[in-house]
Design a protein around this motif. Sequence first.
Motif, PDB file in Angstrom:
ATOM      1  N   ALA A  77      -5.650  88.372  54.201  1.00  0.00           N
ATOM      2  CA  ALA A  77      -5.743  89.639  55.123  1.00  0.00           C
ATOM      3  C   ALA A  77      -5.843  89.123  56.443  1.00  0.00           C
ATOM      4  N   ASN A  78      -5.744  87.907  56.815  1.00  0.00           N
ATOM      5  CA  ASN A  78      -5.682  87.146  58.288  1.00  0.00           C
ATOM      6  C   ASN A  78      -4.373  86.409  58.438  1.00  0.00           C
ATOM      7  N   PRO A  79      -3.181  87.001  58.064  1.00  0.00           N
ATOM      8  CA  PRO A  79      -2.107  86.172  58.241  1.00  0.00           C
ATOM      9  C   PRO A  79      -1.978  85.175  59.597  1.00  0.00           C
ATOM     10  N   GLU A  80      -1.216  84.086  59.378  1.00  0.00           N
ATOM     11  CA  GLU A  80      -1.051  83.261  60.589  1.00  0.00           C
ATOM     12  C   GLU A  80       0.172  83.855  61.117  1.00  0.00           C
ATOM     13  N   ARG A  81      -0.039  84.206  62.457  1.00  0.00           N
ATOM     14  CA  ARG A  81       0.879  84.847  63.139  1.00  0.00           C
ATOM     15  C   ARG A  81       0.805  84.675  64.814  1.00  0.00           C
ATOM     16  N   PHE A  82       1.695  85.617  65.459  1.00  0.00           N
ATOM     17  CA  PHE A  82       1.364  85.353  67.004  1.00  0.00           C
ATOM     18  C   PHE A  82      -0.017  86.014  67.353  1.00  0.00           C
ATOM     19  N   THR A  83      -0.775  85.384  68.294  1.00  0.00           N
ATOM     20  CA  THR A  83      -1.908  85.770  68.709  1.00  0.00           C
ATOM     21  C   THR A  83      -2.129  85.865  70.092  1.00  0.00           C
ATOM     22  N   GLY A  84      -1.034  85.323  70.833  1.00  0.00           N
ATOM     23  CA  GLY A  84      -1.178  85.280  72.056  1.00  0.00           C
ATOM     24  C   GLY A  84      -2.068  83.995  72.758  1.00  0.00           C
ATOM     25  N   TYR A  85      -2.548  83.278  71.790  1.00  0.00           N
ATOM     26  CA  TYR A  85      -3.298  82.139  72.346  1.00  0.00           C
ATOM     27  C   TYR A  85      -2.307  81.099  72.939  1.00  0.00           C
ATOM     28  N   VAL A 265      -9.984  74.635  69.117  1.00  0.00           N
ATOM     29  CA  VAL A 265      -9.170  75.815  69.324  1.00  0.00           C
ATOM     30  C   VAL A 265      -9.824  77.012  69.681  1.00  0.00           C
ATOM     31  N   GLY A 266      -9.334  77.792  70.786  1.00  0.00           N
ATOM     32  CA  GLY A 266     -10.212  78.749  71.456  1.00  0.00           C
ATOM     33  C   GLY A 266      -9.649  80.077  70.960  1.00  0.00           C
ATOM     34  N   CYS A 267      -9.229  80.105  69.633  1.00  0.00           N
ATOM     35  CA  CYS A 267      -8.864  81.324  69.090  1.00  0.00           C
ATOM     36  C   CYS A 267      -9.217  81.480  67.777  1.00  0.00           C
ATOM     37  N   ASP A 268      -9.864  82.343  67.045  1.00  0.00           N
ATOM     38  CA  ASP A 268     -10.529  82.346  65.741  1.00  0.00           C
ATOM     39  C   ASP A 268      -9.550  82.243  64.844  1.00  0.00           C
ATOM     40  N   ARG A 269      -8.549  82.891  64.860  1.00  0.00           N
ATOM     41  CA  ARG A 269      -7.659  82.837  63.805  1.00  0.00           C
ATOM     42  C   ARG A 269      -6.981  81.798  63.775  1.00  0.00           C
ATOM     43  N   CYS A 270      -6.260  81.350  65.056  1.00  0.00           N
ATOM     44  CA  CYS A 270      -5.665  79.932  65.143  1.00  0.00           C
ATOM     45  C   CYS A 270      -6.498  79.008  64.461  1.00  0.00           C
ATOM     46  N   ARG A 271      -7.686  78.985  64.752  1.00  0.00           N
ATOM     47  CA  ARG A 271      -8.658  77.785  64.558  1.00  0.00           C
ATOM     48  C   ARG A 271      -8.696  77.835  62.665  1.00  0.00           C
ATOM     49  N   LEU A 272      -8.864  79.041  62.194  1.00  0.00           N
ATOM     50  CA  LEU A 272      -8.911  79.196  60.872  1.00  0.00           C
ATOM     51  C   LEU A 272      -7.716  78.526  60.111  1.00  0.00           C
ATOM     52  N   TRP A 273      -6.611  78.838  60.577  1.00  0.00           N
ATOM     53  CA  TRP A 273      -5.419  78.252  60.014  1.00  0.00           C
ATOM     54  C   TRP A 273      -5.173  76.873  60.199  1.00  0.00           C
ATOM     55  N   ALA A 274      -5.648  76.582  61.456  1.00  0.00           N
ATOM     56  CA  ALA A 274      -5.363  75.058  61.820  1.00  0.00           C
ATOM     57  C   ALA A 274      -6.222  74.213  61.143  1.00  0.00           C
ATOM     58  N   LYS A 275      -7.595  74.779  60.872  1.00  0.00           N
ATOM     59  CA  LYS A 275      -8.281  73.961  59.932  1.00  0.00           C
ATOM     60  C   LYS A 275      -8.082  73.928  58.568  1.00  0.00           C
ATOM     61  N   VAL A 276      -7.310  74.914  57.950  1.00  0.00           N
ATOM     62  CA  VAL A 276      -6.827  74.963  56.516  1.00  0.00           C
ATOM     63  C   VAL A 276      -5.958  73.746  56.426  1.00  0.00           C
ATOM     64  N   GLN A 277      -5.050  74.045  57.445  1.00  0.00           N
ATOM     65  CA  GLN A 277      -3.620  73.046  57.526  1.00  0.00           C
ATOM     66  C   GLN A 277      -3.970  71.581  57.650  1.00  0.00           C
ATOM     67  N   ILE A 278      -5.002  71.270  58.506  1.00  0.00           N
ATOM     68  CA  ILE A 278      -5.237  69.940  58.865  1.00  0.00           C
ATOM     69  C   ILE A 278      -6.064  69.492  57.595  1.00  0.00           C
ATOM     70  N   THR A 279      -6.835  70.200  56.874  1.00  0.00           N
ATOM     71  CA  THR A 279      -7.500  69.699  55.765  1.00  0.00           C
ATOM     72  C   THR A 279      -6.477  69.649  54.821  1.00  0.00           C
TER      73      THR A 279
END
Length: 338
Positions: A77-85, A265-279
């Motif tokens: 429900a929270n796809p990785e996409r453009f956020t403006g960050y 990472v100062g954007c919640d959605r970017c941080r969510l996906w960054a954490k998933v992918q770095i993990t």
Amino acid sequence: MCCNRACSVDTLDDDEIPAIWRQPEAGIAEGSYGFGYNDMFGLPSSLEYSASTSGNDNDYCELDKYTDKGVYVSLAANPERFTGYAGPNANILWSSFYDEDCFSNTNMAGDDMEDSATTSEQRLFRSIISGFHASVSTHLCYSYLNQTTQEWGPNQKCFEFRVGNFPDRLNSLYFNYALVARALVKLGEQIERNEIELFDQPAAITSKAKLLELIEALKEKPSDNLSTKRHLFDEKRMFQTFESQLLKRELRKRFYKISQLVDCVGCDRCRLWAKVQITGYATALKLVFEEHPTESANVAGTRLSKSEVAALVNTFNKISHSVQAVDYFRSLRNSQST
Ligand code: FAD
């Protein structure tokens, strides 16, 4: 900090969480397991928890500690996409990730490091970060918000400018696909040998079957375009010498540092996906380079937590979609030039 609505993460209420994740018989305390982004992937069972925090020296990332303040998040429900960050915070973070790459200019263990095998090991770190960066850029350009029309859709210029015009970035993206695909195949081998205790739990039967199905599909298609990309990666040629083992230790330390930097990472959605992918990449590295020879079928080859397996599969999803998006943009360009 990013105050844009697109940066936020929609969380789930307790009653929206599939019951199976809350059943005590699954070995999971009620209400405390899920995809939270404070406790990113929820509470590991005590066995997994001890495996992932016991100071194992084969971990490439820091897993969030258990906290009952976590929230539940549906990744779908929270796809990785453009956020403006964007801006200094984002730029500084990317450059600090690249700064952790001490390998390209450093002769850590004498002249032997100059041979071609070691050179490819030295490139490994940069490839993973650059491939991850290219994948994030591809996703944000593929699901881009046109600020004038307020419509979401692919933005070809954005893609060419950030990824398409850079063959090295595209190579790194394919390299990451190959690395994660290889890790999944290794995971499948360990599951088949009953070395992964996670899948013994009743709640994991469906996940296990689906995962094995995915891995079989990966192995089965030798002529498939993506499968060819999988062969870009061959771990048997890497980290074979004593000197390169030192490099590996350093790589592990630096990747671990990046997993901590991602918290900035100062954007919640970017941080969510960054954490998933770095993990996910950390788990791939662990599976591919840290598998210990097992003396009996009952000894785990690589100790993995649920969070690591979930991150690996979701990272494969992200990198596969990036490869698909690259194909999309490429055919768009070809159709325009004919
Ligand atoms: P940036 O992408 O910030 O790049 C900075 C510089 O790095 C470039 O000028 C270039 O010299 C170099 N560079 C770029 N790509 C590569 C590469 N592949 N390999 C090597 N060098 C490269 N924004 C979103 O809209 N959605 C997201 O989900 C998202 N997730 C992010 C996750 C993280 C961890 C970070 C740090 C940022 C994220 N961002 C996201 C922001 C986004 O990545 C960019 O930073 C932002 O769009 C600003 O782009 P930019 O043009 O300044 O260049």
